[in-house]
Design a protein around this motif. Structure first.
Motif, PDB file in Angstrom:
ATOM      1  N   ASP A   1     -10.394  -3.934  21.029  1.00 11.39           N
ATOM      2  CA  ASP A   1      -9.190  -3.223  20.569  1.00 11.39           C
ATOM      3  C   ASP A   1      -9.447  -2.509  19.251  1.00 11.39           C
ATOM      4  O   ASP A   1      -9.155  -1.328  19.104  1.00 11.39           O
ATOM      5  CB  ASP A   1      -8.052  -4.230  20.345  1.00 11.39           C
ATOM      6  N   LEU A   2      -9.993  -3.246  18.289  1.00 10.96           N
ATOM      7  CA  LEU A   2     -10.205  -2.681  16.953  1.00 10.96           C
ATOM      8  C   LEU A   2     -11.115  -1.456  17.015  1.00 10.96           C
ATOM      9  O   LEU A   2     -10.863  -0.445  16.379  1.00 10.96           O
ATOM     10  CB  LEU A   2     -10.845  -3.705  16.020  1.00 10.96           C
TER      11      LEU A   2
ATOM     12  N   MET B   1      -9.236   7.692  15.578  1.00 15.56           N
ATOM     13  CA  MET B   1     -10.128   6.700  14.985  1.00 15.56           C
ATOM     14  C   MET B   1     -11.045   6.099  16.044  1.00 15.56           C
ATOM     15  O   MET B   1     -12.229   5.867  15.825  1.00 15.56           O
ATOM     16  CB  MET B   1      -9.321   5.560  14.355  1.00 15.56           C
ATOM     17  N   GLU B   2     -10.472   5.783  17.199  1.00 18.86           N
ATOM     18  CA  GLU B   2     -11.228   5.166  18.285  1.00 18.86           C
ATOM     19  C   GLU B   2     -12.330   6.123  18.758  1.00 18.86           C
ATOM     20  O   GLU B   2     -13.436   5.698  19.091  1.00 18.86           O
ATOM     21  CB  GLU B   2     -10.295   4.803  19.452  1.00 18.86           C
TER      22      GLU B   2
ATOM     23  N   ASP C   1      -7.674   0.376   8.530  1.00 17.63           N
ATOM     24  CA  ASP C   1      -6.662   1.215   9.190  1.00 17.63           C
ATOM     25  C   ASP C   1      -6.450   0.793  10.643  1.00 17.63           C
ATOM     26  O   ASP C   1      -5.308   0.643  11.089  1.00 17.63           O
ATOM     27  CB  ASP C   1      -7.090   2.691   9.137  1.00 17.63           C
ATOM     28  N   VAL C   2      -7.544   0.608  11.378  1.00 17.37           N
ATOM     29  CA  VAL C   2      -7.350   0.211  12.783  1.00 17.37           C
ATOM     30  C   VAL C   2      -6.766  -1.199  12.881  1.00 17.37           C
ATOM     31  O   VAL C   2      -5.993  -1.492  13.795  1.00 17.37           O
ATOM     32  CB  VAL C   2      -8.631   0.313  13.653  1.00 17.37           C
ATOM     33  N   MET C   3      -7.119  -2.064  11.910  1.00 15.69           N
ATOM     34  CA  MET C   3      -6.534  -3.409  11.933  1.00 15.69           C
ATOM     35  C   MET C   3      -5.027  -3.344  11.752  1.00 15.69           C
ATOM     36  O   MET C   3      -4.279  -4.052  12.433  1.00 15.69           O
ATOM     37  CB  MET C   3      -7.165  -4.274  10.838  1.00 15.69           C
TER      38      MET C   3
ATOM     39  N   MET D   1     -11.687   2.546   7.317  1.00 13.01           N
ATOM     40  CA  MET D   1     -11.474   2.768   8.752  1.00 13.01           C
ATOM     41  C   MET D   1     -11.086   1.475   9.451  1.00 13.01           C
ATOM     42  O   MET D   1     -10.126   1.418  10.218  1.00 13.01           O
ATOM     43  CB  MET D   1     -12.768   3.289   9.407  1.00 13.01           C
TER      44      MET D   1
ATOM     45  N   PHE E   1     -15.176   5.983  16.072  1.00 16.87           N
ATOM     46  CA  PHE E   1     -16.018   4.802  16.272  1.00 16.87           C
ATOM     47  C   PHE E   1     -16.916   5.002  17.493  1.00 16.87           C
ATOM     48  O   PHE E   1     -18.106   4.703  17.459  1.00 16.87           O
ATOM     49  CB  PHE E   1     -15.163   3.532  16.468  1.00 16.87           C
TER      50      PHE E   1
END
Lengths: 159, 159, 159
Positions: C125-126, C61-62, A93-95, A90, C65
């Protein structure tokens, strides 16, 4: 003795996220013209392992440690929410989505910026890691060398 | 006020490996002629517990904490690869093989080198630890005393 | 440039106990008349989350998280002995019994004492955290701003 500011980091942790934090701070400090040292000890040594297998002679315990521990920065887990390896995916991926530099590149960048990467020889012995298994162009030292750097340091962190 | 260099370590963690790192740095700094303080707080207090049971009067919660937490440095687990207690055994075996000093001896050595071992009184209260349960010849203090040391420190670490 | 002593803390960890330690040190240093900065990065950002849900637009994804991570300091787990959430309850119970300040109040107190609370924009951001989700009256910055503070710091910790 120079008048340069100094940053030293002891990287004890073998987590992807903490190692990332260490290298982001190190690269930032180097860009800020600090002399920077990362002293890798215990699980933090894994960040310096080559990702391919290396032929070295080892005892039983040393082989065990070698097998169990992640072979290189890219194979590390997270300190939180690792979810059996899904967490690192995860994060990576976000990186990628945010164009953040992955850990192996952060390490390369540190080497290009002359961040001194040191492997702690005492814990290398304990964990049975040999020089052939670690990245090229790093230094080998013990706690005395760390302290000599740190006592002149402006920013000293244990991660 | 002396001109001696100072090292201060907050030992928050109750892991065998991290505590070992703290004491190796402390002993190194003392040998390097630094004034060294280890401020033990939260789980780090367990490094200072005597290994025998001590008769003290406690409330229910305090008894619970007392039972669950490791009684002394030698009974701590690892921060990584603990494997239900097998990890610490592996580490202790390789330490023996390499003639590395086990943690209880590192603590004794620190006391012999006049490293100041401090127990954080606030977290002693929280975890229900009493002076009778902790090693002899240690000091008791709070965050103000830590800061007074640390603000003059050359190397300050949180472990 | 003032002559004030400076303390900087990188709060990387998202554990209740470690965050408590960070804020107790920060409040102590502020009472001691230090200029204090807490730089919240990675999981440490969760200490700054508002406890209510905030309407913000996010990618998949965000959102993930956002759901998995604790919403605010009071919902964090412990670094040790978390016991599926029972550990934090135990700690909060003994804190109440000993009249120790709970974490959300420690954070309020830090704000009243002008401790500079900074959220790391890169890791926001991540992890997909947006300003609307975080406490009011905090600052937003990156590693360069941290280093500018830390290189003048007397006490610099990574927690």
């Amino acid at each position: 003795m120079t008048d340069k500011k100094k940053t030293t980091i002891i990287l004890f942790s073998g987590d992807y996220d903490k190692t990332m934090a260490a290298y982001i701070i190190a690269n930032g400090a180097a860009a800020y013209d600090h002399e920077v040292t990362i002293f890798h000890t215990f699980w933090g040594l894994n960040a310096l392992r080559k990702d391919e297998k290396t032929q070295v002679k080892k005892g039983f315990m040393e082989k065990m440690f070698g097998k169990i521990m992640p072979r290189g920065a890219d194979k590390m887990g997270l300190s939180k929410m690792n979810f059996a390896g899904f967490g690192p995916k995860m994060i990576k991926d976000v990186m990628k989505k945010h164009n953040a530099m992955p850990l192996p590149q952060l390490i390369e960048m540190a080497q290009e910026q002359d961040v001194k990467l040191v492997a702690c020889t005492m814990t290398m012995d304990l964990l049975g890691l040999q020089k052939e298994e670690l990245l090229d162009n790093i230094e080998y030292a013990g706690v005395a060398a760390y302290l000599a750097d740190a006592q002149e340091g402006n920013v000293n962190l244990f991660i």
